[in-house]
Scaffold this motif. Structure first.
Motif, PDB file in Angstrom:
ATOM      1  N   GLY B 331       0.822  -1.210   0.000  1.00  0.00           N
ATOM      2  CA  GLY B 331       0.000   0.000   0.000  1.00  0.00           C
ATOM      3  C   GLY B 331       0.852   1.254   0.000  1.00  0.00           C
ATOM      4  O   GLY B 331       0.597   2.184  -0.755  1.00  0.00           O
ATOM      5  N   VAL B 332       1.899   1.266   0.845  1.00  0.00           N
ATOM      6  CA  VAL B 332       2.752   2.453   0.904  1.00  0.00           C
ATOM      7  C   VAL B 332       3.406   2.702  -0.445  1.00  0.00           C
ATOM      8  O   VAL B 332       3.469   3.834  -0.923  1.00  0.00           O
ATOM      9  N   LEU B 333       3.879   1.629  -1.075  1.00  0.00           N
ATOM     10  CA  LEU B 333       4.565   1.806  -2.360  1.00  0.00           C
ATOM     11  C   LEU B 333       3.616   2.343  -3.420  1.00  0.00           C
ATOM     12  O   LEU B 333       3.973   3.243  -4.193  1.00  0.00           O
ATOM     13  N   ILE B 334       2.396   1.812  -3.455  1.00  0.00           N
ATOM     14  CA  ILE B 334       1.425   2.330  -4.426  1.00  0.00           C
ATOM     15  C   ILE B 334       1.140   3.791  -4.122  1.00  0.00           C
ATOM     16  O   ILE B 334       1.095   4.644  -5.010  1.00  0.00           O
ATOM     17  N   TYR B 335       0.980   4.069  -2.832  1.00  0.00           N
ATOM     18  CA  TYR B 335       0.693   5.449  -2.427  1.00  0.00           C
ATOM     19  C   TYR B 335       1.807   6.376  -2.893  1.00  0.00           C
ATOM     20  O   TYR B 335       1.551   7.448  -3.433  1.00  0.00           O
ATOM     21  N   LEU B 336       3.056   5.937  -2.675  1.00  0.00           N
ATOM     22  CA  LEU B 336       4.185   6.797  -3.039  1.00  0.00           C
ATOM     23  C   LEU B 336       4.215   7.026  -4.544  1.00  0.00           C
ATOM     24  O   LEU B 336       4.447   8.147  -5.002  1.00  0.00           O
ATOM     25  N   ALA B 337       3.976   5.961  -5.305  1.00  0.00           N
ATOM     26  CA  ALA B 337       4.023   6.116  -6.761  1.00  0.00           C
ATOM     27  C   ALA B 337       2.995   7.148  -7.203  1.00  0.00           C
ATOM     28  O   ALA B 337       3.295   8.043  -8.011  1.00  0.00           O
ATOM     29  N   ILE B 338       1.795   7.037  -6.653  1.00  0.00           N
ATOM     30  CA  ILE B 338       0.740   7.972  -7.053  1.00  0.00           C
ATOM     31  C   ILE B 338       1.039   9.369  -6.533  1.00  0.00           C
ATOM     32  O   ILE B 338       0.854  10.364  -7.220  1.00  0.00           O
ATOM     33  N   TYR B 339       1.566   9.409  -5.309  1.00  0.00           N
ATOM     34  CA  TYR B 339       1.881  10.698  -4.693  1.00  0.00           C
ATOM     35  C   TYR B 339       2.915  11.458  -5.524  1.00  0.00           C
ATOM     36  O   TYR B 339       2.799  12.658  -5.744  1.00  0.00           O
ATOM     37  N   VAL B 340       3.936  10.728  -5.989  1.00  0.00           N
ATOM     38  CA  VAL B 340       4.972  11.381  -6.790  1.00  0.00           C
ATOM     39  C   VAL B 340       4.340  12.013  -8.023  1.00  0.00           C
ATOM     40  O   VAL B 340       4.596  13.175  -8.351  1.00  0.00           O
ATOM     41  N   SER B 341       3.482  11.254  -8.673  1.00  0.00           N
ATOM     42  CA  SER B 341       2.872  11.777  -9.895  1.00  0.00           C
ATOM     43  C   SER B 341       2.008  13.006  -9.598  1.00  0.00           C
ATOM     44  O   SER B 341       2.092  14.019 -10.300  1.00  0.00           O
ATOM     45  N   MET B 342       1.214  12.929  -8.533  1.00  0.00           N
ATOM     46  CA  MET B 342       0.357  14.070  -8.198  1.00  0.00           C
ATOM     47  C   MET B 342       1.191  15.292  -7.861  1.00  0.00           C
ATOM     48  O   MET B 342       0.890  16.407  -8.293  1.00  0.00           O
ATOM     49  N   THR B 343       2.242  15.075  -7.044  1.00  0.00           N
ATOM     50  CA  THR B 343       3.034  16.204  -6.577  1.00  0.00           C
ATOM     51  C   THR B 343       3.774  16.860  -7.727  1.00  0.00           C
ATOM     52  O   THR B 343       3.793  18.092  -7.847  1.00  0.00           O
ATOM     53  N   VAL B 344       4.400  16.028  -8.564  1.00  0.00           N
ATOM     54  CA  VAL B 344       5.129  16.591  -9.698  1.00  0.00           C
ATOM     55  C   VAL B 344       4.173  17.409 -10.557  1.00  0.00           C
ATOM     56  O   VAL B 344       4.474  18.541 -10.961  1.00  0.00           O
ATOM     57  N   GLY B 345       2.992  16.869 -10.806  1.00  0.00           N
ATOM     58  CA  GLY B 345       2.022  17.574 -11.629  1.00  0.00           C
ATOM     59  C   GLY B 345       1.580  18.878 -10.996  1.00  0.00           C
ATOM     60  O   GLY B 345       1.545  19.927 -11.646  1.00  0.00           O
ATOM     61  N   THR B 346       1.267  18.821  -9.695  1.00  0.00           N
ATOM     62  CA  THR B 346       0.792  20.032  -9.028  1.00  0.00           C
ATOM     63  C   THR B 346       1.863  21.112  -9.029  1.00  0.00           C
ATOM     64  O   THR B 346       1.585  22.278  -9.299  1.00  0.00           O
ATOM     65  N   PHE B 347       3.096  20.710  -8.731  1.00  0.00           N
ATOM     66  CA  PHE B 347       4.145  21.736  -8.691  1.00  0.00           C
ATOM     67  C   PHE B 347       4.429  22.282 -10.084  1.00  0.00           C
ATOM     68  O   PHE B 347       4.773  23.456 -10.235  1.00  0.00           O
ATOM     69  N   ALA B 348       4.271  21.440 -11.097  1.00  0.00           N
ATOM     70  CA  ALA B 348       4.431  21.972 -12.454  1.00  0.00           C
ATOM     71  C   ALA B 348       3.366  23.033 -12.700  1.00  0.00           C
ATOM     72  O   ALA B 348       3.647  24.068 -13.323  1.00  0.00           O
ATOM     73  N   CYS B 349       2.144  22.803 -12.192  1.00  0.00           N
ATOM     74  CA  CYS B 349       1.103  23.826 -12.320  1.00  0.00           C
ATOM     75  C   CYS B 349       1.510  25.083 -11.568  1.00  0.00           C
ATOM     76  O   CYS B 349       1.327  26.206 -12.055  1.00  0.00           O
ATOM     77  N   VAL B 456       5.072  17.989 -18.829  1.00  0.00           N
ATOM     78  CA  VAL B 456       5.078  17.347 -17.506  1.00  0.00           C
ATOM     79  C   VAL B 456       3.658  17.286 -16.941  1.00  0.00           C
ATOM     80  O   VAL B 456       3.199  16.247 -16.454  1.00  0.00           O
ATOM     81  N   ILE B 457       2.944  18.420 -17.048  1.00  0.00           N
ATOM     82  CA  ILE B 457       1.582  18.450 -16.519  1.00  0.00           C
ATOM     83  C   ILE B 457       0.712  17.440 -17.250  1.00  0.00           C
ATOM     84  O   ILE B 457      -0.028  16.668 -16.643  1.00  0.00           O
ATOM     85  N   ALA B 458       0.838  17.421 -18.583  1.00  0.00           N
ATOM     86  CA  ALA B 458      -0.023  16.533 -19.362  1.00  0.00           C
ATOM     87  C   ALA B 458       0.233  15.078 -18.998  1.00  0.00           C
ATOM     88  O   ALA B 458      -0.713  14.312 -18.757  1.00  0.00           O
ATOM     89  N   ILE B 459       1.509  14.707 -18.924  1.00  0.00           N
ATOM     90  CA  ILE B 459       1.820  13.303 -18.612  1.00  0.00           C
ATOM     91  C   ILE B 459       1.197  12.915 -17.282  1.00  0.00           C
ATOM     92  O   ILE B 459       0.508  11.896 -17.153  1.00  0.00           O
ATOM     93  N   ASN B 460       1.414  13.769 -16.274  1.00  0.00           N
ATOM     94  CA  ASN B 460       0.940  13.385 -14.945  1.00  0.00           C
ATOM     95  C   ASN B 460      -0.581  13.422 -14.845  1.00  0.00           C
ATOM     96  O   ASN B 460      -1.181  12.584 -14.179  1.00  0.00           O
ATOM     97  N   ALA B 461      -1.189  14.376 -15.544  1.00  0.00           N
ATOM     98  CA  ALA B 461      -2.654  14.420 -15.514  1.00  0.00           C
ATOM     99  C   ALA B 461      -3.228  13.156 -16.139  1.00  0.00           C
ATOM    100  O   ALA B 461      -4.199  12.577 -15.631  1.00  0.00           O
ATOM    101  N   VAL B 462      -2.608  12.714 -17.240  1.00  0.00           N
ATOM    102  CA  VAL B 462      -3.108  11.495 -17.876  1.00  0.00           C
ATOM    103  C   VAL B 462      -2.916  10.298 -16.949  1.00  0.00           C
ATOM    104  O   VAL B 462      -3.814   9.467 -16.783  1.00  0.00           O
TER     105      VAL B 462
END
Lengths: 532, 488
Positions: B331-349, B456-462
């Motif tokens: 669960g933690v690993l899945i969470y981290l993978a998703i978290y990284v994508s969300m965070t990278v996307g948000t900060f790109a915004c 970056v935003i597009a990749i992570n949003a997708v």
């Protein structure tokens, strides 16, 4: 045909439409808006037609889930993409596909800004609604159940009235809090039963102690959705602030999520707990019926009045569901469907004049019958349906619920019946003030203009509404039959209809209560409203 | 003479170390002096850094098979390490890519930036592969020192310098904790090797008080690195003070590495002592979730808000750790993978938020974004709903799997507190959506957005939007990684 994933097509067709609208680009905003409207109407209309295919191919003699699709989705967790409809969900799928094109038509002229985004939100919402009613996997159900909040939040927040932000937040947070508690209960179910399959869970017997906790968690979610007193306060706000189409879909479909949840989860999966908590449900529902009816009487805002009447009508649904009698449950299903059509129509009717005058105060209107006679007539039909006059859809549901309630607890039935009287009181009050009394409308010059210009729009809206009211009596028999066949399924473990009673006896006796042997029989009820 | 150690498992790290040397040489000997030259060097070094990070990811493939231990048991590579390292590398690549525009605009386009990032990545990879308390400390320090410098990279900005200093002082204290805890463990157990420690603790049995205190100190040090409450104080200030692209990097990669380390330490050597440390993790998790949910409500600065949000996310991930099971790790690993994508996307915004050429950071600056930048607003909506954990977006699945593990481990109350905290935190994510869509626009933000940022935003949003369509790669990867951790 059996291999064709009709349900998936039905679920995701609106989403495809939304994607198509996303790519509508043009320099002229008006062109974009017109295109978006037409695409949305075309897609949702097609979806409705497809759902009719589903409806006619649906085998009414079977109580099994039909059009089942089962594909592995997250094999690591044994979570599948599992769809299927039975007698209950079929009706709600149809209700969703019917109301969406109506909503899109209703927003044809009244939504002027960001039309593209509005139509996208609505089509996405339709996907989630159909998906929720046809999901047969616990987590799939939950995903759709909660996902509905996203488009709803945006619809209210962007196109709503002056206090839209408050209303949207309230709707979102109330519902979310309920849902997440349900999620925890779902996780517990998943581990106890070892499966996320709804059919398997229906057959699984959970320990009683656990059932009670799970029941409460599910209750937290469904009671907010229904909504039951005292967690109903988000509904008047949401209804008042939402654009007309938002109110329609909220009253027509989203409120049914709760009732559907009770039927799909609480009763079959936690039968003992359901019996245990029946007094709680009765109490809250009675309070809801009487209290909100009184509140409705005191309203000056017509959308609020209808919103409170919704709460009161949904009180009948919860009572009917938890009478655990065939009549009660059939009545609850019927009441949900008729409320879905009637309250949706009432919001449309209110919306028609609101879009012209932009006032929700009842006192602004009055004398509408002179200006808009056809409108007044249509309004009357739905007003009477809401009151529950015999011959309209509202009557069948209420009477069945009351019959069921009398069999279960006559005091509850008597109290609930007062709700019918109060309902007549506030609806007639609304009707009199708005259409008959000589009010401001007769002096207001604005109506002269709208009369010519909008007669067309009124006809378009109300041709549909009128059609609905026309089919309501004819549907009586049909809905009744379908739900009669489907309701035994609620009790998963019971074979067919007459055993529902035995199932209830089993439930009662399992709690150590004596079962009254010779007194009641499910055959006692008058035959004319209990077909099959 | 001792046998020459098998260097194959550490090949990606060795490669990366060589790259750092080469790039450093290249950067130093490049003609400098004028601004144009500096930017040119920065671009070349960035490009090479991205390529070499990509190559390092490729090099992970040959070592992805079974468990390999080398350097006298100090260094371990298994499925778990490979999963975490991949996440770190991806986060670092995104970090460098989305930084370019900002760095060039603000005159901080120096070649040291990508090199420092690779340095930090090297440290993180060593942390993840640490199989010994000493290896753990060395990797951690290497990472931390690079991050301190990164935080203060903008030397002439007082906020950035303050952030760097604060980070350094508090980080040093945390490292001290960690080292002290390690020495206690060494003193009472007689070894620093994770494998030997695991053998000692097999079967649980009596654990001396000193050892428990040592473990608690180690946990405190690690909690600081993942910014869990009550060791979170530095996070809002550092997030706010550091240049935005660096904050974006801070929020993603180091969290993954520190969590990888945390998981390895707690599930590996101390796995049998789960009774001893579980309640601490439960407490930290509850505090982090609650603080993350409540403290962010009143934030006006979006970077500060993201800091509290990340504290909250750490709390949710800790729910999985608290379960102390393989399912929890997964669960933690899945969470981290998703978290990284969300965070990278948000900060790109956030990096796109410029008005008249200057960066703006207030949440109110987003007002009316839905009208002025419909696509940017729509993607930010996706990230916000995902962070709030609303299905069908990826953030929901992250939460689902950690709560799944918690309920399975019997931590139902923790799960209930968690979901309630997620509802509270939904409020401030919704508020950002509200500002963008429901409020009237003020001055519009600048257009157009940079090309790299858009990508970056597009990749992570997708990724976030369509995660539910085909979740199996991440789920299976995380499951294999968790299984590998428990097999060893």
């Amino acid at each position: 045909m059996s291999d064709f994933p009709l349900l998936s097509v039905l679920t995701f067709a609106p989403l495809l439409g939304a994607v198509a609208i996303l790519f509508v680009r043009h320099d002229n905003a008006e062109t974009v808006a017109a295109n978006a409207r037409h695409v949305a109407l075309f897609v949702s209309g097609t979806v409705f037609l497809v759902s009719l295919i589903l409806w006619f191919q649906f085998d009414r003699s079977s109580k099994a889930f039909q059009f089942v699709e089962n594909v592995e989705w997250m094999p690591t967790f044994g979570i599948n993409y599992h769809l299927g409809v039975d007698g209950i969900s079929m009706l709600f799928v149809l209700l969703s596909t019917l109301l969406t094109p109506i909503c899109i038509l209703a927003s044809w002229t009244s939504i002027k800004e960001r039309v593209k985004e509005f139509m996208i939100s609505f089509l996405i919402l339709e996907t989630f609604m159909i998906g929720m009613f046809s999901a047969l996997d616990l987590f799939l159900f939950y995903i759709y159940f909660e996902a509905v909040l996203i488009p709803m939040f945006i619809i209210i927040g962007v196109w709503g009235g002056p206090r839209r932000v408050y209303a949207a937040f309230k709707l979102f947070l109330y519902t979310l809090l309920g849902s997440v508690l349900m999620l925890v209960a779902m996780l517990m179910m998943y581990f106890t039963a070892g499966t996320a399959d709804i059919q398997a869970l229906m057959a699984f017997k959970f320990p009683i102690e656990m059932q009670r906790w799970m029941w409460l968690a599910f209750f937290a979610s469904f009671a907010v959705k229904v909504p039951m007193w005292p967690v109903h306060t988000w509904l008047p706000d949401a209804h008042v602030e939402a654009p007309t189409a938002g109110s329609v879909i909220l009253a027509g479909v989203l409120l049914k999520f709760g009732g559907y949840g009770f039927l799909r989860f609480s009763l079959p999966m936690m039968p003992e707990a359901s019996v245990f908590f029946t007094p709680l449900i009765y109490t809250l529902s009675i309070v809801a019926i009487i209290y909100t009816s009184l509140v409705a009487l005191a309203q000056e805002d017509m959308k609020k009045l209808i919103a409170y009447s919704s709460i009161s009508h949904m009180g009948f649904v919860t009572i009917g569901t938890f009478t655990l009698t065939t009549q009660g449950i059939e009545g609850a299903i019927y009441q949900m469907l008729s409320h879905g059509v009637v309250s949706a129509a009432l919001f449309l009717i209110v919306g028609v004049v609101y879009d012209r005058v932009h006032s929700r105060e009842i006192s602004t209107y009055g004398g509408l019958v002179n200006r808009m006679p056809v409108y007044a007539l249509i309004f009357m039909v739905f007003m009477l349906a809401s009151v529950g006059l015999p011959g309209t859809g509202g009557f069948v549901g209420e009477i069945l619920v009351l019959v069921g309630a009398f069999k279960a607890n006559s005091l509850v039935a008597a109290l609930a019946a007062t709700g019918v009287i109060l309902g007549a009181a506030y609806m007639l009050y609304l009707y009199r003030l708005r259409t008959i009394d000589q009010g401001l409308a007769s002096k207001n010059q604005g109506y002269e203009r709208t009369r010519d210009r909008c007669i067309c729009a009124v006809t378009v809206h109300h041709a549909l509404d009128g059609y609905l009211s026309a089919i309501v009596p004819r549907c009586d028999a049909r809905f009744g039959r379908a739900s009669a066949r489907s309701s035994p399924y609620i009790f998963g473990r019971c074979g067919h209809r007459r055993q529902t009673r035995d199932c209830r006896r089993e439930l009662t006796e399992s709690l150590g209560c004596p079962w009254p042997n010779s007194r009641t029989s499910s055959r006692r009820c008058p035959r004319y409203f209990s077909p099959a | 003479m001792a046998e020459f150690p098998n260097i194959v498992p550490a090949l990606p790290e060795i490669f990366l170390a060589c790259v750092i040397m080469a790039l450093l040489m290249f950067g130093v000997f490049q003609k400098g002096g004028t601004a144009d030259n500096d930017v040119g060097t920065y671009r070349i070094v960035s490009l090479l850094a991205i390529v070499s990070l990509g190559l390092t990811a490729m090099l992970l493939i040959p070592v992805a098979g079974g468990r390999m231990v080398t350097f006298a048991g100090m260094f371990v590579v298994d499925g778990f390490a490979v999963f975490c390292k991949l996440l770190v590398l991806i986060a670092a690549i995104f970090g460098i890519v989305s930084a370019r525009e900002f760095m060039e605009r603000h005159g901080t386009a120096r070649f040291e930036f990508p090199i420092l990032i690779i340095f930090a990545v090297l440290g993180m990879m060593m942390m993840i592969s640490a199989n010994d308390l000493i290896g753990l400390y060395v990797g951690l320090e290497m990472q931390s020192l690079s991050l301190y410098v990164l935080a203060a990279l903008k030397r002439d900005d007082s906020r950035a310098s303050e952030a760097g200093l604060k980070y350094f002082v508090l980080g040093a204290v945390a490292s001290g904790f960690l080292l002290y805890g390690s020495s206690l463990v060494y003193g009472f157990a007689g070894t620093t090797s994770f494998d030997t420690l695991a053998k000692i603790f097999t079967g649980g049995g009596d654990v001396s008080t000193g050892l428990v205190i040592g473990i608690v100190f180690i946990m405190a040090g690690l909690s600081f690195k993942i910014s869990a409450v009550p060791f979170h104080m530095w996070t809002p200030d550092v997030y706010e003070g550091a240049p935005t692209p660096i904050t974006a990097f801070f929020a993603a990669a180091p969290k993954v590495a520190a969590f990888g380390l945390f998981l390895r330490v707690m599930m590996g050597p101390f796995g049998e002592l789960v009774q001893q440390w579980q309640q601490i993790v439960v407490l930290i998790s509850i505090l982090s979730m609650s603080l993350g949910a409540l403290a962010a409500i009143n934030q006006k600065n979006i970077k500060r808000l993201m800091a509290y949000s990340s504290i909250g996310h750490v709390g949710f991930a800790l729910v999985g750790l608290a379960a102390g099971t393989e399912a929890g790790t997964r669960g933690v690993l899945i969470y981290l993978a998703i978290y990284v994508s969300m965070t990278v996307g948000t900060f790109a915004c956030i990096l796109c938020m410029r008005r008249n050429g200057r960066m703006v950071e207030g949440t109110s600056d987003l007002a009316g974004l839905g009208k002025t930048h419909p696509l940017l607003a729509a993607t930010l909506v996706v990230f916000m709903f995902s962070m709030a954990g609303i299905p069908p977006l990826a953030g929901f699945f992250g939460k689902l799997y950690v709560f799944l593990a918690a309920v399975e481990a019997g931590l139902v109350k923790l799960a209930v507190i968690g979901v309630v905290a997620s509802v509270v935190s939904a409020f401030y994510y919704l508020r950002i959506i509200k500002v963008m869509y429901f409020d009237d626009p003020t001055d519009a933000l600048d257009k157009p957005l940079g090309r790299e940022l858009s990508i970056v935003i597009a990749i992570n949003a997708v990724v976030i939007t369509l995660f539910f369509v085909y979740p199996s790669p991440v789920l299976n990867g995380a499951a294999a990684a968790a299984a590998a951790l428990f097999a060893g």
